[in-house]
Write a protein that holds these residues in place. Sequence first.
Motif, PDB file in Angstrom:
ATOM      1  N   HIS A 296      34.505  60.297  31.849  1.00 39.75           N
ATOM      2  CA  HIS A 296      35.099  60.674  33.123  1.00 39.75           C
ATOM      3  C   HIS A 296      36.109  59.616  33.541  1.00 39.75           C
ATOM      4  N   ALA A 297      37.204  60.047  34.136  1.00 36.19           N
ATOM      5  CA  ALA A 297      38.175  59.096  34.690  1.00 36.19           C
ATOM      6  C   ALA A 297      38.937  59.774  35.815  1.00 36.19           C
ATOM      7  N   ILE A 298      38.974  59.113  36.965  1.00 36.97           N
ATOM      8  CA  ILE A 298      39.667  59.649  38.138  1.00 36.97           C
ATOM      9  C   ILE A 298      40.132  58.457  38.971  1.00 36.97           C
ATOM     10  N   ALA A 299      41.276  58.586  39.646  1.00 38.35           N
ATOM     11  CA  ALA A 299      41.825  57.453  40.398  1.00 38.35           C
ATOM     12  C   ALA A 299      42.676  57.958  41.552  1.00 38.35           C
ATOM     13  N   ALA A 300      42.957  57.056  42.492  1.00 39.72           N
ATOM     14  CA  ALA A 300      43.811  57.364  43.646  1.00 39.72           C
ATOM     15  C   ALA A 300      44.591  56.118  44.011  1.00 39.72           C
ATOM     16  N   TYR A 301      45.827  56.312  44.447  1.00 39.57           N
ATOM     17  CA  TYR A 301      46.661  55.189  44.883  1.00 39.57           C
ATOM     18  C   TYR A 301      46.178  54.678  46.241  1.00 39.57           C
TER      19      TYR A 301
ATOM     20  N   PRO B   7      52.552  32.348  40.625  1.00 42.46           N
ATOM     21  CA  PRO B   7      53.297  31.466  39.714  1.00 42.46           C
ATOM     22  C   PRO B   7      54.178  30.466  40.443  1.00 42.46           C
ATOM     23  N   GLU B   8      54.522  30.747  41.677  1.00 38.82           N
ATOM     24  CA  GLU B   8      55.406  29.843  42.410  1.00 38.82           C
ATOM     25  C   GLU B   8      54.648  28.809  43.232  1.00 38.82           C
ATOM     26  N   SER B   9      53.360  28.970  43.327  1.00 42.15           N
ATOM     27  CA  SER B   9      52.580  28.102  44.203  1.00 42.15           C
ATOM     28  C   SER B   9      51.682  27.177  43.404  1.00 42.15           C
ATOM     29  N   PRO B  10      51.675  25.871  43.718  1.00 40.74           N
ATOM     30  CA  PRO B  10      50.810  24.947  42.991  1.00 40.74           C
ATOM     31  C   PRO B  10      49.410  24.852  43.581  1.00 40.74           C
ATOM     32  N   VAL B  11      49.138  25.601  44.633  1.00 41.10           N
ATOM     33  CA  VAL B  11      47.838  25.504  45.293  1.00 41.10           C
ATOM     34  C   VAL B  11      46.752  26.080  44.403  1.00 41.10           C
ATOM     35  N   SER B  12      45.679  25.324  44.229  1.00 47.64           N
ATOM     36  CA  SER B  12      44.598  25.772  43.361  1.00 47.64           C
ATOM     37  C   SER B  12      43.833  26.901  44.029  1.00 47.64           C
ATOM     38  N   GLY B  13      43.571  27.976  43.264  1.00 51.97           N
ATOM     39  CA  GLY B  13      42.824  29.093  43.808  1.00 51.97           C
ATOM     40  C   GLY B  13      42.733  30.222  42.812  1.00 51.97           C
ATOM     41  N   LEU B  14      42.353  31.389  43.298  1.00 51.28           N
ATOM     42  CA  LEU B  14      42.151  32.551  42.459  1.00 51.28           C
ATOM     43  C   LEU B  14      43.303  33.523  42.652  1.00 51.28           C
ATOM     44  N   TRP B  15      43.935  33.918  41.575  1.00 52.40           N
ATOM     45  CA  TRP B  15      45.043  34.860  41.648  1.00 52.40           C
ATOM     46  C   TRP B  15      44.721  36.049  40.754  1.00 52.40           C
ATOM     47  N   VAL B  16      44.526  37.206  41.341  1.00 54.79           N
ATOM     48  CA  VAL B  16      44.175  38.404  40.568  1.00 54.79           C
ATOM     49  C   VAL B  16      45.305  39.404  40.548  1.00 54.79           C
ATOM     50  N   GLY B  17      46.416  39.063  41.065  1.00 57.50           N
ATOM     51  CA  GLY B  17      47.547  39.985  41.026  1.00 57.50           C
ATOM     52  C   GLY B  17      47.483  41.016  42.142  1.00 57.50           C
ATOM     53  N   SER B  18      48.465  41.898  42.154  1.00 58.20           N
ATOM     54  CA  SER B  18      48.557  42.933  43.182  1.00 58.20           C
ATOM     55  C   SER B  18      47.849  44.196  42.705  1.00 58.20           C
ATOM     56  N   VAL B  19      47.045  44.791  43.595  1.00 60.44           N
ATOM     57  CA  VAL B  19      46.282  45.998  43.276  1.00 60.44           C
ATOM     58  C   VAL B  19      47.000  47.206  43.849  1.00 60.44           C
ATOM     59  N   ALA B  20      47.162  48.265  43.030  1.00 59.16           N
ATOM     60  CA  ALA B  20      47.902  49.458  43.464  1.00 59.16           C
ATOM     61  C   ALA B  20      47.049  50.706  43.556  1.00 59.16           C
ATOM     62  N   ALA B  21      45.900  50.732  42.888  1.00 62.07           N
ATOM     63  CA  ALA B  21      45.095  51.956  42.862  1.00 62.07           C
ATOM     64  C   ALA B  21      43.623  51.603  42.667  1.00 62.07           C
ATOM     65  N   LEU B  22      42.777  52.581  42.938  1.00 62.88           N
ATOM     66  CA  LEU B  22      41.330  52.448  42.791  1.00 62.88           C
ATOM     67  C   LEU B  22      40.864  53.559  41.858  1.00 62.88           C
TER      68      LEU B  22
END
Length: 400
Positions: free
Chosen positions: A92-97, A236-251
């Motif tokens: 099964h696979a289903i998604a929404a923006y 990529p432009e910030s030197p601050v240490s932390g968690l970067w998971v990118g931009s989310v567009a859909a579920l």
Amino acid sequence: MMFGRLLLACVCLTPADPVQDTYRLVQVPEEAHFAETFDSDPLDRRWVQSKAVKETDAEALKYDGQWVVEEPAAAMYPGNRALVMKSSGQHHAIAAYLHTPFNFIHTPLCLQYEVRFGRDVECSGAYIKLLTKTHLLRLSQFSESTPYSVMFGPDKCGTSHRLHLIIRVTDSSNGRNQEIHAPQPVDDLTVYFTDRQPHLYTLQLYQDSRYEIFIDQSLISQGRLLTDEVQYTESPESPVSGLWVGSVAALGLELWSLSGEVMFDNFLLTDDLKLAERWTQDTWGQKQPGLLERLLIATNSHPWLWGVYIFTVGLPITLFISYMWPDKYYVCQRFGPPDQDYYYKKSDEPQPERDQPDRPTSLSDYDVLYVCVGAMSREGARRRETQKVQRKSDLEVENE
């Protein structure tokens, strides 16, 4: 045993919480990045079922498992519909923006939804994926190879009951992705897969890599996903240490189930924890049983609670009755009021049988309780009648 009977009587005589005839529809908050109740719109309004083909070493498999929106068969709240993964043994696979893309930089991420396994679960996933925003993202081609930023939720196969939290992070020094898995909770998760009840799964993820996982609003796991040796920047432009998971567009839900009949409801993705609290109360909260029902349900998995209930409820009731109505308490011990022929102690000599078949010669604990309650009721009625006569007599004296 008498304490148990008293507790049973209290349970039976306690009025149950009023049953809500119709589920109260919840307004979707516009400020949420994503919110879905399935109660009003048809499935094809915003959800896209995948037409992708899953390539394996042996064959190509289609995502042809059936998705429907329906009310549970034993719905206690008419009008409360949910998304159901229907098919057995299929992919099964289903998604929404999302309403708006989610950029996990300066705000927390809160993801939650409800899951109910409707059959005996042998092997079935029920986790959710937050799909990464890329120019190649097509929901009609959503598959296991589609990039995701967060994967969260329950999964069971055989005797393994798991709760996944997987984060895909990007190392800004080389641009490579890496999956970070949170440790499994130490609690036994079996009941969430076997009791056939809906359960609320909540993930709160913070920029400093802290996370908290709740089931039914109870904290079951927390920690940090990154160590001092493994750190990633917010962007990529910030030197601050932390968690970067990118931009989310859909579920999306990309799952395989051997049994099918898995229900999903009330999805929420937001960066506002206060909004998440309100959403939880409006959705999950209005379907929760009352206090008495929760206490009784708890005995299913913890039978020893009956002993706690008996000594915390039955004993005080017994002491209260013996203090407030000592004569009636001993009446109960002697199996009935003294004006009846079957009034006797357990230690008395056997009584000759009378030609009165309506009256018992031996009583169980339940009969004792019944006689006690009946005697107290008759005594109360007698006292009220005496008080009424007395008031009438007083009134006649005043009139004279």
